[in-house]
Design a protein around this motif. Structure first.
Motif, mmCIF file in Angstrom:
data_model
loop_
_atom_site.group_PDB
_atom_site.id
_atom_site.type_symbol
_atom_site.label_atom_id
_atom_site.label_comp_id
_atom_site.label_asym_id
_atom_site.label_seq_id
_atom_site.Cartn_x
_atom_site.Cartn_y
_atom_site.Cartn_z
ATOM 1 N N UNK A 77 31.552 -14.260 43.603
ATOM 2 C CA UNK A 77 32.483 -13.154 43.765
ATOM 3 C C UNK A 77 32.134 -12.281 44.954
ATOM 4 N N UNK A 78 30.852 -12.022 45.160
ATOM 5 C CA UNK A 78 30.421 -11.208 46.298
ATOM 6 C C UNK A 78 30.669 -11.936 47.619
ATOM 7 N N UNK A 79 30.458 -13.247 47.641
ATOM 8 C CA UNK A 79 30.759 -14.023 48.847
ATOM 9 C C UNK A 79 32.247 -13.934 49.181
ATOM 10 N N UNK A 80 33.092 -14.027 48.153
ATOM 11 C CA UNK A 80 34.532 -13.921 48.389
ATOM 12 C C UNK A 80 34.890 -12.560 48.970
ATOM 13 N N UNK A 81 34.278 -11.513 48.443
ATOM 14 C CA UNK A 81 34.548 -10.159 48.943
ATOM 15 C C UNK A 81 34.077 -10.012 50.393
ATOM 16 N N UNK A 82 32.888 -10.519 50.701
ATOM 17 C CA UNK A 82 32.358 -10.410 52.058
ATOM 18 C C UNK A 82 33.197 -11.205 53.058
ATOM 19 N N UNK A 83 33.687 -12.357 52.619
ATOM 20 C CA UNK A 83 34.528 -13.131 53.525
ATOM 21 C C UNK A 83 35.854 -12.422 53.774
ATOM 22 N N UNK B 39 42.069 -18.085 50.779
ATOM 23 C CA UNK B 39 41.966 -17.732 49.372
ATOM 24 C C UNK B 39 41.576 -18.912 48.502
ATOM 25 N N UNK B 40 41.777 -20.125 48.971
ATOM 26 C CA UNK B 40 41.256 -21.285 48.240
ATOM 27 C C UNK B 40 39.730 -21.229 48.201
ATOM 28 N N UNK B 41 39.124 -20.969 49.341
ATOM 29 C CA UNK B 41 37.669 -20.901 49.398
ATOM 30 C C UNK B 41 37.131 -19.711 48.614
ATOM 31 N N UNK B 42 37.855 -18.596 48.643
ATOM 32 C CA UNK B 42 37.350 -17.402 47.979
ATOM 33 C C UNK B 42 37.509 -17.452 46.463
ATOM 34 N N UNK B 43 38.611 -18.027 45.989
ATOM 35 C CA UNK B 43 38.921 -17.937 44.564
ATOM 36 C C UNK B 43 38.648 -19.211 43.780
ATOM 37 N N UNK B 44 38.863 -20.381 44.382
ATOM 38 C CA UNK B 44 38.729 -21.619 43.622
ATOM 39 C C UNK B 44 37.312 -21.823 43.069
ATOM 40 N N UNK B 45 36.257 -21.673 43.875
ATOM 41 C CA UNK B 45 34.916 -21.921 43.315
ATOM 42 C C UNK B 45 34.556 -21.017 42.136
ATOM 43 N N UNK B 46 34.708 -19.677 42.234
ATOM 44 C CA UNK B 46 34.329 -18.866 41.064
ATOM 45 C C UNK B 46 35.224 -19.086 39.852
ATOM 46 N N UNK B 47 36.517 -19.298 40.076
ATOM 47 C CA UNK B 47 37.414 -19.488 38.930
ATOM 48 C C UNK B 47 37.110 -20.802 38.229
ATOM 49 N N UNK B 48 36.934 -21.874 38.991
ATOM 50 C CA UNK B 48 36.643 -23.185 38.382
ATOM 51 C C UNK B 48 35.289 -23.154 37.688
ATOM 52 N N UNK B 49 34.292 -22.608 38.368
ATOM 53 C CA UNK B 49 32.955 -22.561 37.776
ATOM 54 C C UNK B 49 32.950 -21.725 36.501
ATOM 55 N N UNK B 50 33.546 -20.543 36.548
ATOM 56 C CA UNK B 50 33.591 -19.706 35.367
ATOM 57 C C UNK B 50 34.377 -20.341 34.235
ATOM 58 N N UNK B 51 35.487 -21.010 34.588
ATOM 59 C CA UNK B 51 36.290 -21.672 33.565
ATOM 60 C C UNK B 51 35.550 -22.816 32.903
ATOM 61 N N UNK B 52 34.806 -23.603 33.685
ATOM 62 C CA UNK B 52 34.041 -24.707 33.105
ATOM 63 C C UNK B 52 32.951 -24.181 32.177
ATOM 64 N N UNK B 53 32.269 -23.128 32.608
ATOM 65 C CA UNK B 53 31.202 -22.575 31.782
ATOM 66 C C UNK B 53 31.762 -21.990 30.484
ATOM 67 N N UNK B 54 32.855 -21.226 30.588
ATOM 68 C CA UNK B 54 33.473 -20.658 29.384
ATOM 69 C C UNK B 54 33.977 -21.752 28.461
ATOM 70 N N UNK B 55 34.544 -22.814 29.041
ATOM 71 C CA UNK B 55 35.034 -23.921 28.232
ATOM 72 C C UNK B 55 33.917 -24.601 27.464
ATOM 73 N N UNK B 56 32.770 -24.802 28.119
ATOM 74 C CA UNK B 56 31.642 -25.427 27.420
ATOM 75 C C UNK B 56 31.131 -24.524 26.303
ATOM 76 N N UNK C 290 25.442 -19.986 56.260
ATOM 77 C CA UNK C 290 24.027 -19.677 56.012
ATOM 78 C C UNK C 290 23.871 -18.592 54.955
ATOM 79 N N UNK C 291 24.827 -17.680 54.902
ATOM 80 C CA UNK C 291 24.742 -16.583 53.946
ATOM 81 C C UNK C 291 24.827 -17.058 52.501
ATOM 82 N N UNK C 292 25.582 -18.121 52.243
ATOM 83 C CA UNK C 292 25.832 -18.534 50.858
ATOM 84 C C UNK C 292 24.535 -18.788 50.084
ATOM 85 N N UNK C 293 23.651 -19.696 50.520
ATOM 86 C CA UNK C 293 22.404 -19.867 49.761
ATOM 87 C C UNK C 293 21.484 -18.655 49.845
#
Length: 507
Positions: free
Chosen positions: A215-221, A230-247, A319-322
């Motif tokens: 989420x912070x990476x999306x805000x900084x970008x 917006x695909x790069x900013x929103x897709x990773x956190x939404x998919x990751x959060x959805x998979x974790x919540x689903x499990x 480089x900022x991501x990791x």
């Protein structure tokens, strides 16, 4: 006619450099294989966490239930919370094919280790080039400190750290490709979300950092870098959060008793209170560990990486991501229990930054005609890596078969229908006996008591007068059994390393 003559020396130098990189890569691969496989069943000695994780795939294979097990029945919320099906199911598959044993389970984690190292090589190569990618892998292999394990040791045990890191690295690699290749951004943004989601499922503590980090990476970008969409900013956190919540929903609704609220309460209890402690002694302990790792280079390297990223652009954002995830991890680590395993993902994520910083430092000294200082920096790095690898080699080349010897004695001496009281779950993978374990809800309190000098844990497993009691490193660490009661009522019939088997005296 002059062109071939003018370019020949440069071509020869380039060829020589490339050949040197190939030789270095070959040596590094040989080192990885050796460190990963030698004495695998016996080094390091199996222990509590590994044993508790192994219970789940063993129970799944033997009884068809995704749970921990004790003599009184299934325990649904314990090791199934901390480590997910991306570890448990492959181990269960191997158990179903070759039988329940420690070696095949560890081979599954070794495969994850190889995958994680390859992924991080590719990630560092895209960020900093091939030579620094090789240095990154060497640093990962040398992530051990005196008294605390590193990449190799975690990659030889059935734990969630290295598998989680492999999936996290896969998510970061796809995220990086999405940054650099706008034409394929949508596809790789989706793949990044899947990689991050599998990381959260693999090791639930990752959710504390990865989700807010994305989420912070999306805000900084959005507000500063402006290299993504917006695909790069929103897709990773939404998919990751959805998979974790689903499990989590699947686990709470279908992999336990049919009481969702009770299951949720047990999940919170199993997660423990070690996540946020805010204890000065724990913070100081965490700081002492960070000073040791990579010879004290980790924190300066992360700060240097943040400073580099101020320039903006696609390369800086990649480089900022990791780097940002590593920084957030360390901030949390300083207010947690201070257990070095909690910091391990940050240590791994910081390896490319350490490689970049030391290479730039040596280059700067060399450019400013300070070869002596450049040599000192290079020698210090070599010393740090060599010392750490020597510590890892001591573990790999010093096998400890005490758990296997105790298991062999149990198989030969104790009838299989006898219940053994213990808090050493690793023995269940090596024997077919039935064990009674300390209740799962006491684990967090016992660890806090040992690490933070908390109140004693009230448990009297000897009140039921079990015929056999097996003590070992974890029960000694937590002081869960009364030594006076054991000496008074039981006789030692066999010892192997830290393990002792006690038999009740005839009254």
């Amino acid at each position: 006619m002059n062109k071939p003559i003018a370019t020949q020396p440069r071509s020869s130098l380039t060829t020589l450099i490339h050949n040197g990189e190939r030789i270095a890569a070959f040596i590094l691969i040989a080192l990885i294989v050796m460190l990963a496989l030698i004495n695998l069943p016996y080094a390091p000695r199996t222990w509590f966490d590994e044993g508790s994780h192994l219970h789940v795939p063993e129970t799944l294979v033997r009884y068809g239930v995704y749970a921990d097990i004790s003599s009184e029945g299934f325990r649904y919320f314990g090791p199934t919370i901390g480590v997910g099906p991306t570890v448990m199911l492959p181990v269960a598959l191997v158990f179903a094919v070759v039988g329940v044993d420690l070696l095949p389970a560890r081979l599954v984690i070794v495969a994850y280790l190889f995958a994680a190292l390859l992924i991080f090589y590719q990630l560092a190569r895209r960020l900093h080039g091939g030579r620094l990618a090789l240095l990154t892998i060497l640093l990962l292999l040398a992530s051990r400190t005196r008294g605390f394990e590193g990449m190799v040791e975690y990659g030889r045990q059935v734990l969630g750290e290295v598998p989680g890191l492999a999936w996290l690295g896969a998510g970061l690699l796809a995220y990086t490709v999405a940054i650099f290749q706008p034409a394929q951004r949508r596809r790789y943004a989706l793949l990044a979300g899947v990689g991050f989601g599998l990381a959260l499922i693999t090791k639930n503590q990752f959710a504390l950092i990865v989700a807010p980090g994305l989420g912070l990476l999306a805000l900084l970008d959005w507000r500063y870098f402006r290299v993504g969409d917006w695909w790069l900013r929103l897709a990773p956190p939404i998919i990751a959060g959805g998979m974790f919540a689903g499990w989590l929903l699947i686990m709470l609704a279908f992999l336990g008793p049919a009481d969702f609220s009770a299951n949720l309460a047990k999940t919170r209890q199993a997660a423990g209170g070690a996540i946020f402690v805010f204890d000065l002694e724990a913070t100081l302990r965490a700081g002492r560990y960070l000073v040791q790792v990579y010879g004290g280079l980790l924190v300066p390297a992360l700060l240097y990486s943040l400073w580099r990223c101020r320039r903006g652009g696609a390369a800086a954002f990649a480089e900022l991501a990791p780097t940002l995830l590593a920084v957030l991890w360390l901030v949390w680590y300083l207010v947690s229990l201070g257990w070095p395993r909690y910091a391990f993902p940050a240590v791994a994520l910081g390896a490319p930054a350490v490689a970049r910083m030391i290479a730039d430092l040596i280059g700067w000294f060399w450019q400013h005609r300070q070869p002596l200082l450049a040599g000192v920096a290079g020698a210090y790095l070599a010393l740090v890596i060599g010392f750490s690898l020597s510590l890892t080699a001591q573990v790999v080349f010093t096998p400890d078969d005490s758990a296997h010897r105790m298991a062999a004695f149990l198989n030969q001496t104790v009838p299989a229908d006898r219940i053994i009281e213990t808090w050493e779950p690793e023995l269940a993978t090596l024997t077919d006996h039935t064990y009674h374990y300390v209740p799962t809800e006491l684990l967090d309190r016992a660890v806090r008591q040992a690490w933070l000098n908390g109140p004693p844990v009230a448990y009297d497993g000897l009140a039921a007068q079990p015929q056999y009691v097996l003590t070992g490193p974890f029960s000694a660490y937590t002081s869960i059994y009364s030594v006076d009661a054991l000496v008074r009522e039981y006789t030692i019939i066999y010892s192997a390393g830290p393990y002792t088997l006690w038999q009740r005296r005839e009254q």
